[in-house]
Motif scaffolding. Structure first.
Motif, mmCIF file in Angstrom:
data_model
loop_
_atom_site.group_PDB
_atom_site.id
_atom_site.type_symbol
_atom_site.label_atom_id
_atom_site.label_comp_id
_atom_site.label_asym_id
_atom_site.label_seq_id
_atom_site.Cartn_x
_atom_site.Cartn_y
_atom_site.Cartn_z
ATOM 1 N N GLU A 100 0.830 -1.201 0.000
ATOM 2 C CA GLU A 100 0.000 0.000 0.000
ATOM 3 C C GLU A 100 0.868 1.256 0.000
ATOM 4 O OE1 GLU A 100 -3.564 -0.010 2.699
ATOM 5 O OE2 GLU A 100 -2.586 -1.846 3.392
ATOM 6 N N LYS A 123 2.524 2.286 -3.262
ATOM 7 C CA LYS A 123 1.622 2.851 -4.261
ATOM 8 C C LYS A 123 1.390 4.351 -4.041
ATOM 9 C CE LYS A 123 -0.937 -1.469 -4.966
ATOM 10 N NZ LYS A 123 -2.260 -2.139 -4.814
ATOM 11 N N LEU A 124 1.734 4.840 -2.861
ATOM 12 C CA LEU A 124 1.503 6.245 -2.549
ATOM 13 C C LEU A 124 2.556 7.125 -3.218
ATOM 14 C CD1 LEU A 124 0.774 6.040 1.298
ATOM 15 C CD2 LEU A 124 -0.906 6.281 -0.541
ATOM 16 N N LYS A 125 2.137 8.227 -3.796
ATOM 17 C CA LYS A 125 3.086 9.207 -4.325
ATOM 18 C C LYS A 125 3.468 10.125 -3.170
ATOM 19 C CE LYS A 125 3.725 12.618 -8.035
ATOM 20 N NZ LYS A 125 5.064 12.122 -8.372
ATOM 21 N N TYR A 137 -7.158 17.535 -4.621
ATOM 22 C CA TYR A 137 -7.815 16.336 -4.135
ATOM 23 C C TYR A 137 -9.120 16.715 -3.443
ATOM 24 C CZ TYR A 137 -2.861 14.984 -4.473
ATOM 25 O OH TYR A 137 -1.563 14.796 -4.887
ATOM 26 N N MET A 154 -5.121 13.288 0.347
ATOM 27 C CA MET A 154 -4.718 12.175 -0.500
ATOM 28 C C MET A 154 -4.665 10.852 0.254
ATOM 29 S SD MET A 154 -1.258 11.609 -2.783
ATOM 30 C CE MET A 154 -0.383 10.830 -1.428
ATOM 31 N N LEU A 155 -4.204 10.878 1.515
ATOM 32 C CA LEU A 155 -4.104 9.638 2.278
ATOM 33 C C LEU A 155 -5.479 9.069 2.613
ATOM 34 C CD1 LEU A 155 -1.118 10.332 4.697
ATOM 35 C CD2 LEU A 155 -1.119 9.152 2.489
ATOM 36 N N GLU A 164 -8.119 9.566 0.429
ATOM 37 C CA GLU A 164 -8.551 9.065 -0.880
ATOM 38 C C GLU A 164 -7.914 7.721 -1.213
ATOM 39 O OE1 GLU A 164 -9.628 13.119 -3.381
ATOM 40 O OE2 GLU A 164 -7.870 11.950 -3.939
ATOM 41 N N GLN A 165 -6.678 7.518 -0.754
ATOM 42 C CA GLN A 165 -5.961 6.275 -1.035
ATOM 43 C C GLN A 165 -6.203 5.206 0.030
ATOM 44 O OE1 GLN A 165 -4.119 5.731 -3.867
ATOM 45 N NE2 GLN A 165 -4.913 7.710 -4.542
ATOM 46 N N ASN A 166 -7.152 5.464 0.920
ATOM 47 C CA ASN A 166 -7.524 4.500 1.965
ATOM 48 C C ASN A 166 -6.366 4.144 2.892
ATOM 49 O OD1 ASN A 166 -10.260 4.180 1.012
ATOM 50 N ND2 ASN A 166 -9.426 2.949 -0.661
ATOM 51 N N TRP A 167 -5.478 5.114 3.105
ATOM 52 C CA TRP A 167 -4.360 4.862 4.021
ATOM 53 C C TRP A 167 -4.776 5.091 5.467
ATOM 54 C CZ3 TRP A 167 0.222 2.570 3.842
ATOM 55 C CH2 TRP A 167 1.120 2.804 4.895
#
Length: 217
Positions: A92, A95-97, A188, A192-193, A195-198
């Motif tokens: 996971e 995959k994060l930028k 966003y 972002m974290l 949105e990315q389900n972090w």
């Protein structure tokens, strides 16, 4: 009763909107900033509150492309060190930028200067108030950038000693942040974290106590 010093409702609404829509941006487009915008961002940074009015912030504008690549390499080193500690979330995380160093229009390294020990006012028992003050300066830049329609991302994945050496910083100084600043295709909708389900943000009511520390268990 509303204060007689209150701004107009339109101005107040704009402030709340700017805070709510601020985002830690990682995706940028290559267009340059308009003339004078970077200077305005640095001006509002210098208007931030600081303990004892010590203004413990220094800004290094990075324009050399080779130096940008070197800074990006330091971020990648720390990214790889971080992923080794994440166990089940390694994929996971990868995959994060985490930065936009080579894509953004402007790259700024924010640092604490040397000689901070001479500033005693407000720091005798809380020496880290210099860091708190620098954070206020960065927040000023962040909110102003958002109001101007410009993205800003705070990168903290780096070894401060290595970055200080790379930038020939004096001993006892300390880099705090790598700021990526530039145009974006869109902001966003959520952090972002999220949105990315972090991670999900904690509601504010769970973070506010009264009179003493309350158990959160």
């Amino acid at each position: 009763m509303k204060s007689k010093h209150r701004y107009s409702q339109t101005e107040v609404d704009a402030l709340y909107r700017t805070i709510a829509e601020r985002r830690d941006m990682r995706h940028f487009t290559p267009e340059p900033l308009e003339n004078g915008l970077l200077s305005r961002l640095l001006m509002v940074a210098n208007q931030a509150p600081s303990v004892g009015l010590m203004q413990p912030w220094r800004f290094i504008r990075i324009t050399d492309i080779a130096l940008k690549h070197s800074i990006k390499s330091l971020v990648e080193i720390e990214r790889n060190s971080t992923v080794d500690l994440l166990d089940t979330r390694k994929n996971e995380f990868l995959k994060l930028k985490v930065e936009g160093i080579l894509e953004c229009a402007e790259l700024i390294v924010v640092a604490l200067p040397d000689g901070r020990e001479k500033h005693i006012f407000g720091r005798r028992t809380m020496p880290d108030m210099d860091l708190a003050s620098v954070s206020c300066a960065i927040q000023n830049m962040w909110l102003t950038a958002r109001a101007e329609g410009i993205g800003l991302g705070w990168v903290s994945l780096f070894d401060p000693t290595l970055l200080a050496e790379l930038l020939n910083m004096p001993k006892q100084s300390r880099p705090i942040a790598i700021l990526c600043i530039g145009h974006v295709e869109k902001f966003y909708e959520k952090p972002m974290l999220v949105e990315q389900n972090w991670i999900e943000p904690t509601p504010s009511e769970q973070l506010i106590f009264e009179n003493s520390w309350e158990s959160t268990n």
